[in-house]
Design a protein around this motif. Structure first.
Motif, PDB file in Angstrom:
ATOM      1  N   ARG A 102      38.716  39.896  50.453  1.00 55.67           N
ATOM      2  CA  ARG A 102      38.015  40.031  49.273  1.00 55.67           C
ATOM      3  C   ARG A 102      38.308  40.886  48.216  1.00 55.67           C
ATOM      4  N   ASN A 103      38.169  40.445  47.031  1.00 57.36           N
ATOM      5  CA  ASN A 103      38.333  41.252  46.054  1.00 57.36           C
ATOM      6  C   ASN A 103      39.897  41.744  45.827  1.00 57.36           C
ATOM      7  N   SER A 104      40.741  40.963  46.284  1.00 62.76           N
ATOM      8  CA  SER A 104      42.144  41.382  46.297  1.00 62.76           C
ATOM      9  C   SER A 104      43.040  40.830  45.097  1.00 62.76           C
ATOM     10  N   SER A 105      42.465  40.126  44.211  1.00 62.80           N
ATOM     11  CA  SER A 105      43.353  39.639  43.184  1.00 62.80           C
ATOM     12  C   SER A 105      44.146  40.819  42.362  1.00 62.80           C
ATOM     13  N   THR A 112      33.988  32.473  44.861  1.00 60.32           N
ATOM     14  CA  THR A 112      34.418  32.559  46.174  1.00 60.32           C
ATOM     15  C   THR A 112      33.189  32.815  47.017  1.00 60.32           C
ATOM     16  N   SER A 131      41.723  35.631  38.886  1.00 61.63           N
ATOM     17  CA  SER A 131      40.650  35.273  40.019  1.00 61.63           C
ATOM     18  C   SER A 131      40.095  34.218  39.693  1.00 61.63           C
ATOM     19  N   ALA A 132      38.853  33.912  40.634  1.00 67.43           N
ATOM     20  CA  ALA A 132      38.065  32.603  40.862  1.00 67.43           C
ATOM     21  C   ALA A 132      37.064  33.030  39.701  1.00 67.43           C
ATOM     22  N   GLU A 169      40.368  30.101  43.101  1.00 71.00           N
ATOM     23  CA  GLU A 169      41.612  30.693  42.275  1.00 71.00           C
ATOM     24  C   GLU A 169      42.264  29.255  41.731  1.00 71.00           C
ATOM     25  N   PHE A 213      44.582  36.436  45.018  1.00 68.70           N
ATOM     26  CA  PHE A 213      43.909  36.336  46.101  1.00 68.70           C
ATOM     27  C   PHE A 213      44.505  35.722  47.098  1.00 68.70           C
TER      28      PHE A 213
END
Ligand code: ADP
Ligand code: ASP
Ligand code: MG
Length: 582
Positions: free
Chosen positions: A314-317, A151, A145-146, A234, A300
Motif C-alpha cells: 500500500r502507498n507504494s507508487s 485502492t 497512482s489510482a 492504477e 503500485f
C-alpha cells in the motif's frame, strides 16, 4: 569514488550525441548495445536491502535489446503481456514533425502523481499542465497512482468477495465505473476518443467484478487474486491520464507496469528484481523516450517473472516512481503530491508545520520508516545507489519549491529536521528481579521475537534502573509476541526471576529526525520538559540505529499533543532547521 551526477551528465551528453549522429531507431539500438543503460554505481553511500541490491530470480525471462520495439515482452510461457497500446491517432494527435528528436537532448525526469493529484478531472487538468510545461524541458516518464480512495474501494471489494456479498461487490464496481467515466467525460471532448477510454474503463471494471465473482464461487480470495483486484485502480487511472494528455497535445502511451517491474512473488509486498526491471524499462521505455513520447505508467503494480501480477504494498507508487527513475538512470525523480514537499511534521497533526527545502536520503528514509505518510518507506532504496535526486512537490501549488532530497541534504548546519508520529505500536516490558539477569533475559527475548517472527519498531531499551527492558512491536503482532514471550519465560515467571511481563497496547512513537543530531546540547531534556508541561508521560525512549533519529514512546491518545509540544519547543515552525543537537 565516482561522481554519480557526472556519470549521468555524461550519459545525457551521450544520449544527445547519439541522437544527432543516428536516427532515433538506430540510436535506441546503439544505446542498448553499448551499455548506455546505466548500472548502479558501486559507490552508493548507504546499504540497501539485499533483494534490491543483488537478488535475481533464476532467469526464466530475459529481455534483450532486440526485443526493444513495441507493446509486448517475451515471457517464458510464450504468452505476451500487452499494454494499453493506443493507435497513434489517439495518443499522438498533434505531433509536429521534427519534434520527435528534439527531446533527447534534455534531462530525463520521472514524475509520479499521487492519488489526490489524479483524484478527479480538475486535479488531472493540473497534472496535464505540469506535464505540458515539463515536456519542453525534459524527457519524461509519468507514473500514476489510482484516483484517491480507489485502492481502498478495491480492497473492500476483495473483502466483500471473501464474505460472499455479490451486491456489495457490484455496487463498488459500479461506483468506480461512474467515477472514472465522469472524469473522462470532462477531460475528453471528442466523442470517438471518449468512447475509447470509456470502453477501457468498462473493460477494467468488468475484469474486477469477474475476479470477485470467481472468488465468491471458489470461496477463496487468494493473495494473487487480491493483487489483481487491488491493482486495477492504477490500470484505470493510467489510460485516463494518458487520454487526457493526448487530448492536450502531449504524445503519450499508457503502459502497465506489469510489463516493466519484475518482482518476486510476495503478493501484497513484492520486491523488484532491478536487473530484470532495468532490462524491461530499457527495452520498452527507452525507444519511446527517444521518440519524445511520454509513457504514462501504472504505479503500485508489477509482475513476477512468470507474468503473474503483484503489488508492491500500500502507498507504494512512490516506490514505483523511484524504481522507474533508477531503472532508466533518470536525472531526477519528482513525486507530485498534495502538500508543499516534506514538512517539519504531518500538517494534519501539527498545523504550523513548514516545508523543508533540502534533506539527505538518510533523513528522508528515517522519516518514511518512522511513519511519515508522505513517502513510502522503500522510496529511497532505488535512488540511493545511483545518487539520483528526489524532489517532492505540490501538484496544487507547482510554483512552490517543495523539498529536494539528495545524498548530502542541506549543507547548512544540521540539527533537528522534522518530527514524525506513528501510532500502530505496542510496548512490551519485561522486568527482572536482578539487574545482572537483564542481559541474558534480553538475549532470550530477542531470539523469541525473531522466531515469531516480529520486527521490533525500536531498538530495545533498558530502564534507568536497568532492571526493565522495553520492546516496541507492531500492534497487529503484540498479542502473538506476548504469548511467545510468556511461553519462553514460563519458568522464570514462576520462580520470580522475572517479576513482570506486561503489554501496553496503544502506544505511539514520536520521533525527532535529523543528520548529526548527536552532539552536545540538551535536546532530549528539552523535549521531555516540554512533554511533561503538557502532562504527557514518556513510556520509553530510544536512539535510532542510524543515530539520526531519537524516539519517545507515548500513549496513543497523547501523540498529537506530543508532536505539537515538541514542534513548538524546537521552533520548527519558524525555520526549516533548528540547529539543535542532542
Ligand atoms: P500521495 O497520494 O500523493 O502519495 P499521500 O497521502 O500518500 O500522498 O502523502 C501525502 C500526505 O502525507 C500529506 O497530505 C500529509 O498529510 C502526509 N504527511 C505525513 N507526514 C508528512 C510530512 N512530514 N510532510 C508532508 N506530508 C506529510
Ligand atoms: N494506489 C495505491 C494505494 O492506495 C498505491 C499508491 O497510491 O501509492 O495504496
Ligand atoms: Mg503516497
Amino acid at each position: 569514488m565516482s561522481d554519480p551526477s557526472r556519470g549521468r551528465a555524461e550519459r545525457v551528453e551521450l544520449r544527445s550525441k547519439l541522437n544527432s549522429e543516428f536516427g532515433s531507431e538506430r540510436a535506441a539500438a546503439y544505446a542498448q548495445q553499448s551499455g548506455f543503460s546505466a548500472r548502479p554505481l558501486e559507490s552508493g553511500a548507504h546499504a540497501v536491502e539485499s533483494s534490491f541490491a543483488s537478488a535475481e530470480p533464476l532467469g526464466k525471462r530475459r529481455v534483450h535489446a532486440s526485443a526493444a520495439s513495441h507493446a509486448t515482452n517475451p515471457r517464458s510461457d510464450g504468452n505476451a503481456r500487452t499494454s494499453e497500446f493506443y493507435p497513434a491517432h489517439v495518443l499522438h494527435p498533434r505531433v509536429i514533425h521534427g519534434q520527435l528528436h528534439e527531446s533527447v537532448k534534455k534531462p530525463l525526469r520521472v514524475m509520479k502523481f499521487g492519488g489526490t493529484s489524479v483524484g478527479d478531472a480538475s486535479c488531472i487538468q493540473r497534472v496535464i499542465e505540469i506535464v505540458r510545461a515539463a515536456v519542453h524541458e525534459c524527457d519524461l516518464v509519468v507514473v500514476v497512482s489510482a484516483m484517491s480512495g480507489v485502492t481502498n474501494k478495491l480492497v473492500e471489494a476483495a473483502n466483500q468477495a471473501d464474505a460472499g456479498n455479490h451486491e456489495s461487490v457490484a455496487a463498488i464496481f459500479e461506483e468506480l465505473r461512474e467515477r472514472h467515466e465522469t472524469a473522462a467525460n470532462v477531460l475528453i471532448s471528442s466523442h470517438e476518443k471518449r468512447q475509447m477510454i470509456v470502453d477501457t474503463i468498462q473493460a477494467r471494471v468488468q475484469e474486477g467484478a469477474r475476479l470477485c465473482e470467481d472468488a465468491i464461487l471458489r470461496r477463496d480470495v487468494s493473495a494473487q487474486v487480491r493483487d489483481a483486484i487491488s491493482g486495477l485502480g492504477e490500470r484505470l487511472s493510467a489510460p485516463l491520464v494518458a487520454a487526457a494528455l493526448a487530448e492536450r497535445g502531449v504524445p503519450c502511451e499508457a503502459i502497465e507496469a506489469t510489463e516493466l517491474v519484475v518482482t518476486d512473488s510476495r503478493h501484497g509486498a513484492a520486491e523488484p528484481f532491478m536487473d530484470l526491471t532495468r532490462e524491461c524499462c530499457e527495452a520498452r521505455l527507452r525507444p519511446l523516450l527517444l521518440r519524445g513520447i511520454v509513457a504514462v505508467v501504472t504505479g503500485f503494480i508489477g509482475a513476477t517473472v512468470e507474468g503473474v501480477p503483484t503489488t508492491l504494498g500500500r502507498n507504494s507508487s512512490d516506490f514505483s516512481g523511484t524504481i522507474m527513475g533508477a531503472a532508466l538512470d533518470a536525472d531526477e525523480v519528482i513525486l507530485w503530491t498534495d502538500v508543499d514537499g516534506i514538512l517539519t511534521a504531518d500538517p494534519r497533526l501539527v498545523p504550523g508545520a513548514s516545508s523543508i527545502l533540502e534533506m539527505s536520503y538518510r533523513e528522508a528514509s528515517d522519516l518514511a520508516d518512522l511513519g511519515a505518510k508522505v513517502l513510502h518507506p522503500k522510496t529511497m532504496h532505488a535512488l540511493m545507489l545511483q545518487g539520483i535526486p528526489l524532489a517532492i512537490r505540490n501538484t496544487f501549488a507547482p510554483e512552490r519549491p517543495g523539498s529536494k532530497i539528495t545524498s548530502d541534504g542541506s549543507s547548512r548546519g544540521a540539527g533537528v529536521r522534522a518530527l514524525t508520529g506513528s501510532n500502530d505500536a505496542a510496548l512490551i516490558t519485561v522486568r527482572a528481579a536482578k539487574v545482572s539477569d537483564t542481559p541474558n533475559i534480553l538475549r532470550r527475548a530477542l531470539a523469541t521475537i525473531a522466531a515469531v517472527p516480529v520486527e521490533l519498531r525500536l531498538a530495545p531499551q533498558y530502564s534507568a534502573a536497568q532492571d526493565e527492558i522495553s520492546l516496541v512491536v507492531p500492534s497487529a503482532l503484540a498479542a502473538t509476541t506476548l504469548h511467545a514471550l510468556r511461553k519462553e519465560f514460563t519458568s522464570d515467571l514462576a520462580c520470580g526471576m522475572i517479576r513482570a511481563l506486561a503489554l501496553e497496547s496503544d502506544v505511539a512513537l514520536v520521533t525527532v529526525i535529523g543528520d548529526k543530531l548527536f552532539g552536545a546540547g540538551g535536546l532530549v531534556g528539552r523535549i521531555l520538559h516540554a512533554l511533561s508541561c503538557e502532562s504527557i508521560s514518556v513510556l520509553a525512549r530510544s536512539q535510532g540505529s542510524s543515530r539520526s533519529s531519537f524516539t519517545f514512546v507515548v500513549a496513543q491518545r497523547d501523540m498529537k499533543a506530543a508532536l505539537v509540544a515538541a514542534h513548538r519547543e524546537l521552533q520548527l515552525t519558524a525555520s526549516t532547521v533548528s540547529g539543535l543537537s542532542l
